[in-house]
Design an enzyme around this catalytic site. Structure first.
Site, PDB file in Angstrom:
ATOM      1  N   SER A   1       0.822  -1.202   0.000  1.00 55.43           N
ATOM      2  CA  SER A   1       0.000   0.000   0.000  1.00 55.43           C
ATOM      3  C   SER A   1       0.857   1.253   0.000  1.00 55.43           C
ATOM      4  CB  SER A   1      -0.861   0.046   1.262  1.00 55.43           C
ATOM      5  OG  SER A   1      -1.612  -1.119   1.383  1.00 55.43           O
TER       6      SER A   1
ATOM      7  N   ASN B   1      -3.240   5.989  -0.977  1.00 54.94           N
ATOM      8  CA  ASN B   1      -3.039   6.063   0.467  1.00 54.94           C
ATOM      9  C   ASN B   1      -2.390   7.365   0.918  1.00 54.94           C
ATOM     10  OD1 ASN B   1      -4.285   3.728   1.490  1.00 54.94           O
ATOM     11  ND2 ASN B   1      -2.734   2.535   0.409  1.00 54.94           N
TER      12      ASN B   1
HETATM   13  P1  NAD Z   1      -3.530  -9.597   6.303  1.00 56.52           P
HETATM   14  O1  NAD Z   1      -2.919  -9.457   7.651  1.00 56.52           O
HETATM   15  O2  NAD Z   1      -4.997  -9.844   6.178  1.00 56.52           O
HETATM   16  O3  NAD Z   1      -2.795 -10.770   5.483  1.00 56.52           O
HETATM   17  C1  NAD Z   1      -1.394 -10.874   5.399  1.00 56.52           C
HETATM   18  C2  NAD Z   1      -1.076 -12.352   5.190  1.00 56.52           C
HETATM   19  O4  NAD Z   1       0.307 -12.472   4.856  1.00 56.52           O
HETATM   20  C3  NAD Z   1      -1.319 -13.194   6.457  1.00 56.52           C
HETATM   21  O5  NAD Z   1      -2.134 -14.315   6.127  1.00 56.52           O
HETATM   22  C4  NAD Z   1       0.095 -13.617   6.856  1.00 56.52           C
HETATM   23  O6  NAD Z   1       0.137 -14.908   7.467  1.00 56.52           O
HETATM   24  C5  NAD Z   1       0.786 -13.626   5.496  1.00 56.52           C
HETATM   25  N1  NAD Z   1       2.236 -13.562   5.588  1.00 56.52           N
HETATM   26  C6  NAD Z   1       2.992 -12.817   6.444  1.00 56.52           C
HETATM   27  N2  NAD Z   1       4.302 -13.071   6.226  1.00 56.52           N
HETATM   28  C7  NAD Z   1       4.367 -14.003   5.239  1.00 56.52           C
HETATM   29  C8  NAD Z   1       5.434 -14.672   4.586  1.00 56.52           C
HETATM   30  N3  NAD Z   1       6.707 -14.455   4.938  1.00 56.52           N
HETATM   31  N4  NAD Z   1       5.138 -15.572   3.628  1.00 56.52           N
HETATM   32  C9  NAD Z   1       3.843 -15.805   3.258  1.00 56.52           C
HETATM   33  N5  NAD Z   1       2.783 -15.191   3.846  1.00 56.52           N
HETATM   34  C10 NAD Z   1       3.057 -14.307   4.827  1.00 56.52           C
HETATM   35  O7  NAD Z   1      -3.095  -8.278   5.520  1.00 56.52           O
HETATM   36  P2  NAD Z   1      -3.782  -7.649   4.199  1.00 56.52           P
HETATM   37  O8  NAD Z   1      -4.765  -6.646   4.625  1.00 56.52           O
HETATM   38  O9  NAD Z   1      -4.181  -8.753   3.285  1.00 56.52           O
HETATM   39  O10 NAD Z   1      -2.541  -6.853   3.591  1.00 56.52           O
HETATM   40  C11 NAD Z   1      -1.580  -7.505   2.785  1.00 56.52           C
HETATM   41  C12 NAD Z   1      -0.872  -6.476   1.932  1.00 56.52           C
HETATM   42  O11 NAD Z   1      -1.835  -5.823   1.093  1.00 56.52           O
HETATM   43  C13 NAD Z   1      -0.165  -5.371   2.700  1.00 56.52           C
HETATM   44  O12 NAD Z   1       1.001  -5.000   2.019  1.00 56.52           O
HETATM   45  C14 NAD Z   1      -1.183  -4.255   2.698  1.00 56.52           C
HETATM   46  O13 NAD Z   1      -0.598  -2.989   2.867  1.00 56.52           O
HETATM   47  C15 NAD Z   1      -1.756  -4.417   1.314  1.00 56.52           C
HETATM   48  N6  NAD Z   1      -3.090  -3.853   1.118  1.00 56.52           N
HETATM   49  C16 NAD Z   1      -4.037  -3.971   2.072  1.00 56.52           C
HETATM   50  C17 NAD Z   1      -5.310  -3.429   1.846  1.00 56.52           C
HETATM   51  C18 NAD Z   1      -6.397  -3.566   2.873  1.00 56.52           C
HETATM   52  O14 NAD Z   1      -7.412  -2.864   2.744  1.00 56.52           O
HETATM   53  N7  NAD Z   1      -6.262  -4.437   3.863  1.00 56.52           N
HETATM   54  C19 NAD Z   1      -5.586  -2.781   0.650  1.00 56.52           C
HETATM   55  C20 NAD Z   1      -4.611  -2.708  -0.344  1.00 56.52           C
HETATM   56  C21 NAD Z   1      -3.348  -3.247  -0.094  1.00 56.52           C
END
Ligand code: NAD
Length: 299
Positions: A133, A204
Site C-alpha cells: 500500500s 493512500n
Molecule cells: P492480512 O494481515 O490480512 O494478510 C497478510 C497475510 O500475509 C497473512 O495471512 C500472513 O500470514 C501472510 N504472511 C505474512 N508473512 C508471510 C510470509 N513471509 N510468507 C507468506 N505469507 C506471509 O493483511 P492484508 O490486509 O491482506 O494486507 C496484505 C498487503 O496488502 C499489505 O502489504 C497491505 O498494505 C496491502 N493492502 C491492504 C489493503 C487492505 O485494505 N487491507 C488494501 C490494499 C493493499
C-alpha cells in the site's frame, strides 16, 4: 463478470501468463487469488502456515460460490476455478508461476524476505509484483535480483468488488513489465491506473491522513465514531465513513501505512494517532479480529 467477458483482455496477455503465484492468504491475498481464478488463471497460493492457507482457501471457495449465486460465473466455471487453485506453505512450490503477487504483511523486511525466499526457485523471466500500500517499489525491487521485472500491483479492498488497480513502476522497472502488469489487471476485469513510485502512491497518500485525522477527532471527543462517519457519508457523499473503512482495511495496516508515510517524508503531519497505536496494541484491528471502532461477528 464472467470468463466470457474477460476473453478480449486475456488475449492481450502473453500466452505463458496464466499461472499466478499469490503470497499471503489474508484479506488481500485471498481476494487477489479469487479474481485471478475467476478470470481463468491458475493460482498457487502461499502462506506461512497451513491454518492461514486453509482460512484463505475457505474464503475463496465461498467467494466463488457467491459468484454463481450472483450469476457472475456458471456452476461449470466455478468447478473449473476450484481445480485451478493450489495451496502451499513452501516457497519452492511457486516455481511454475509466471508472475508472483506478494500480499504479505506491510513491512519492508517481511516483503524483502518473501522475495529472497522465492528468487532461487523462480525462472528469470518470472515477474515479481507487490500489493504494498505504501512501501517504495524501487526499494523492494532493488532487494531482488530482478529489478526490471518488479512492479507494484496495488489492488483495493474488497478485491472482488473494487475496480481500481494502481500499477506502479519502480525506477528500474522495464516497460514490458508494466505492460504485462496492466494487461493482467485488465484480464481480471480491473481498471489499471499507472501511478509513479512515491510513498502511499496516490490512494493512500490521500486516504490514510484522512482516516488518521478521523481517529484524532475520535480521541479528542470531537464526535463519537458514528457521528464522525455520518458527517463524512452524509456531508461528503463518501459511501463509507473513515472509521468503518479503517475497520475494513485493518487498523494495523492503517498504522503501518502511516508509519511508511511518516518515515518517508519526515513530516510530523503523518504521525499515527496515539489512539490508533493503542488499538493496534490491544489487537483491536477491525473486522478481522471482531473489534475496531465498531464490533463485528468473527470471520
Ligand atoms: P492480512 O494481515 O490480512 O494478510 C497478510 C497475510 O500475509 C497473512 O495471512 C500472513 O500470514 C501472510 N504472511 C505474512 N508473512 C508471510 C510470509 N513471509 N510468507 C507468506 N505469507 C506471509 O493483511 P492484508 O490486509 O491482506 O494486507 C496484505 C498487503 O496488502 C499489505 O502489504 C497491505 O498494505 C496491502 N493492502 C491492504 C489493503 C487492505 O485494505 N487491507 C488494501 C490494499 C493493499
Amino acid at each position: 463478470m464472467t470468463q466470457m467477458e474477460n476473453q478480449p483482455f486475456a488475449k492481450s496477455l502473453n500466452h505463458s501468463m496464466s499461472t499466478i503465484g499469490v503470497v499471503g492468504a489474508g484479506q488481500m491475498g485471498h481476494g487477489i487469488a479469487h479474481v485471478m481464478l475467476r478470470a481463468g488463471h491458475n493460482v498457487l497460493l502461499l502462506d506461512t502456515s497451513q491454518a492461514f492457507v486453509d482460512a484463505g482457501m475457505k474464503r475463496i471457495i465461498n467467494g466463488l460460490a457467491r459468484d454463481v449465486e450472483k450469476e457472475r460465473l456458471t456452476e461449470d466455471q466455478r468447478q473449473q476455478a476450484v481445480t485451478r487453485l493450489k495451496t502451499t506453505t513452501v516457497a519452492a512450490d511457486l516455481a511454475a508461476a509466471d508472475i508472483i503477487i506478494e500480499a504479505a504483511t506491510e513491512k519492508f523486511d517481511v516483503k524483502a524476505a518473501v522475495f529472497r525466499s522465492l528468487e532461487p526457485h523462480c525462472r528469470p523471466e518470472t515477474i515479481f509484483a507487490s500489493n504494498t500500500s505504501s512501501i517504495s517499489i524501487t526499494r523492494l525491487a532493488a532487494a531482488t535480483g530482478r529489478p526490471a521485472k518488479f512492479v507494484g500491483l496495488h489492488f483495493f479492498n474488497p478485491v472482488p468488488v473494487m475496480k481500481l488497480v494502481e500499477v506502479v513502476p519502480g525506477l528500474q522497472t522495464s516497460p514490458e513489465t508494466v505492460e504485462t502488469a496492466i494487461a493482467l489487471a485488465a484480464s481480471a476485469g480491473k481498471t489499471p491506473v499507472r501511478v509513479n513510485d512515491f510513498p502511499g502512491f496516490v490512494s493512500n497518500r490521500v486516504l490514510m491522513p484522512m482516516i488518521n485525522e478521523a481517529v484524532f477527532c475520535l480521541m479528542e471527543g470531537v464526535a463519537d465514531a458514528q457521528g464522525i462517519d455520518n458527517v463524512m457519508k452524509l456531508g461528503m457523499n463518501h459511501p463509507m465513513g473513515p472509521l468503518e473503512l479503517a475497520d475494513l482495511i485493518g487498523l494495523d495496516v492503517c498504522r503501518d501505512i502511516m508509519m511508511v508515510l511518516y518515515e518517508s517524508f519526515h513530516d510530523s503531519k503523518y504521525r499515527p494517532c496515539p489512539l490508533l497505536e493503542k488499538m493496534v496494541a490491544a489487537n483491536w484491528l477491525g473486522c478481522k479480529t471482531g473489534r475496531g471502532f465498531y464490533t463485528y461477528p468473527r470471520q
